[in-house]
Design a protein around this motif. Structure first.
Motif, mmCIF file in Angstrom:
data_model
loop_
_atom_site.group_PDB
_atom_site.id
_atom_site.type_symbol
_atom_site.label_atom_id
_atom_site.label_comp_id
_atom_site.label_asym_id
_atom_site.label_seq_id
_atom_site.Cartn_x
_atom_site.Cartn_y
_atom_site.Cartn_z
ATOM 1 N N THR A 3 -5.063 -0.965 5.816
ATOM 2 C CA THR A 3 -3.737 -1.306 5.314
ATOM 3 C C THR A 3 -2.760 -0.172 5.614
ATOM 4 O OG1 THR A 3 -4.752 -2.566 3.540
ATOM 5 C CG2 THR A 3 -2.442 -1.996 3.267
ATOM 6 N N LYS A 4 -3.208 1.059 5.398
ATOM 7 C CA LYS A 4 -2.359 2.211 5.707
ATOM 8 C C LYS A 4 -2.023 2.256 7.194
ATOM 9 C CE LYS A 4 -2.621 6.143 2.699
ATOM 10 N NZ LYS A 4 -3.204 7.410 2.380
ATOM 11 N N VAL A 7 0.549 -0.437 7.921
ATOM 12 C CA VAL A 7 1.880 -0.059 7.446
ATOM 13 C C VAL A 7 2.481 1.003 8.363
ATOM 14 C CG1 VAL A 7 3.150 1.020 5.543
ATOM 15 C CG2 VAL A 7 1.425 -0.714 5.060
ATOM 16 N N ARG A 8 1.661 1.955 8.788
ATOM 17 C CA ARG A 8 2.150 2.976 9.726
ATOM 18 C C ARG A 8 2.584 2.339 11.045
ATOM 19 N NH1 ARG A 8 -1.551 8.125 10.175
ATOM 20 N NH2 ARG A 8 0.154 8.667 11.562
ATOM 21 N N LEU A 10 3.625 -0.749 11.423
ATOM 22 C CA LEU A 10 4.850 -1.490 11.139
ATOM 23 C C LEU A 10 6.055 -0.538 11.086
ATOM 24 C CD1 LEU A 10 6.202 -4.183 10.431
ATOM 25 C CD2 LEU A 10 5.721 -3.678 8.033
ATOM 26 N N CYS A 74 12.295 5.622 7.539
ATOM 27 C CA CYS A 74 10.940 5.472 8.082
ATOM 28 C C CYS A 74 10.162 6.780 7.971
ATOM 29 C CB CYS A 74 10.989 5.017 9.548
ATOM 30 S SG CYS A 74 11.481 3.311 9.767
ATOM 31 N N LEU A 81 3.086 7.854 2.866
ATOM 32 C CA LEU A 81 1.773 7.299 3.229
ATOM 33 C C LEU A 81 0.774 8.390 3.589
ATOM 34 C CD1 LEU A 81 2.708 4.224 5.434
ATOM 35 C CD2 LEU A 81 1.606 4.195 3.205
#
Length: 175
Positions: A3-4, A7-8, A10, A74, A81
């Motif tokens: 998931t991390k 997200v990174r 994205l 960002c 994160l």
């Protein structure tokens, strides 16, 4: 972990196009939209008309500042994160430089609207004419900001589980 990583990824998909389109191409578009056009300047005759033209740019300047903040946001999200103290200091530096460039950019655009590219009469303080030098100051501040933001974006969007190109595999001896 996946998931991390998603997200990174994205954030990287948002960061790189926004950096290119907003920071490198955007100033040309917003410059054309935020200042009073040369066809309007000769028609402005009163102080109230100049103020109305300058105040009409305020909304565009606010939108411009929000759009320009996307790459910085960002970087902040990437730091949340994957916290790293050395990068955190650089991100704080980016945020400070960005805030300074926003203030200088707003003063320049607003001031150039009041001066109306030299066509206007002397309705306002001569200090507004000094805003024509602010783009030089902005470039001096933007160069380190762009370099730092680009390098941070590259560091954050590079996968950590990939070995570096110049790294020696552990089973090989370099002596």
């Amino acid at each position: 972990m996946t998931t991390k990583l998603a997200v990174r990824a994205l954030l990287a998909v948002v960061f790189w196009p926004s950096l290119f389109f907003f920071w490198f191409l955007g100033p040309f578009v917003f410059f054309l939209l935020s200042t009073t056009g040369s066809e309007v300047c000769p028609r402005l005759e009163t102080r109230a008309e100049f103020l109305a033209a300058a105040n009409g740019t305020i909304l565009m300047l606010a939108v411009q500042s929000l759009v320009y903040a996307v790459p910085i946001l960002c970087l902040v999200l990437w730091q949340r994160l994957a916290p790293e103290p050395a990068r955190a200091r650089h991100i704080v530096t980016c945020v400070k430089l960005f805030a300074v460039t926003v203030v200088i950019g707003v003063l320049w655009a607003y001031g150039s609207s009041l001066v109306c590219d030299g066509y206007g009469q002397a309705f306002f303080s001569p200090l507004w004419r000094w805003t024509s030098f602010l783009p030089i100051v902005n470039v001096v501040i933007n160069v380190p900001l762009y370099v730092l933001t680009f390098s941070l974006g590259r560091a954050f969007s590079t996968r950590e589980d990939m070995p570096a190109d110049d790294a020696v595999p552990p089973d090989q001896d370099i002596t």
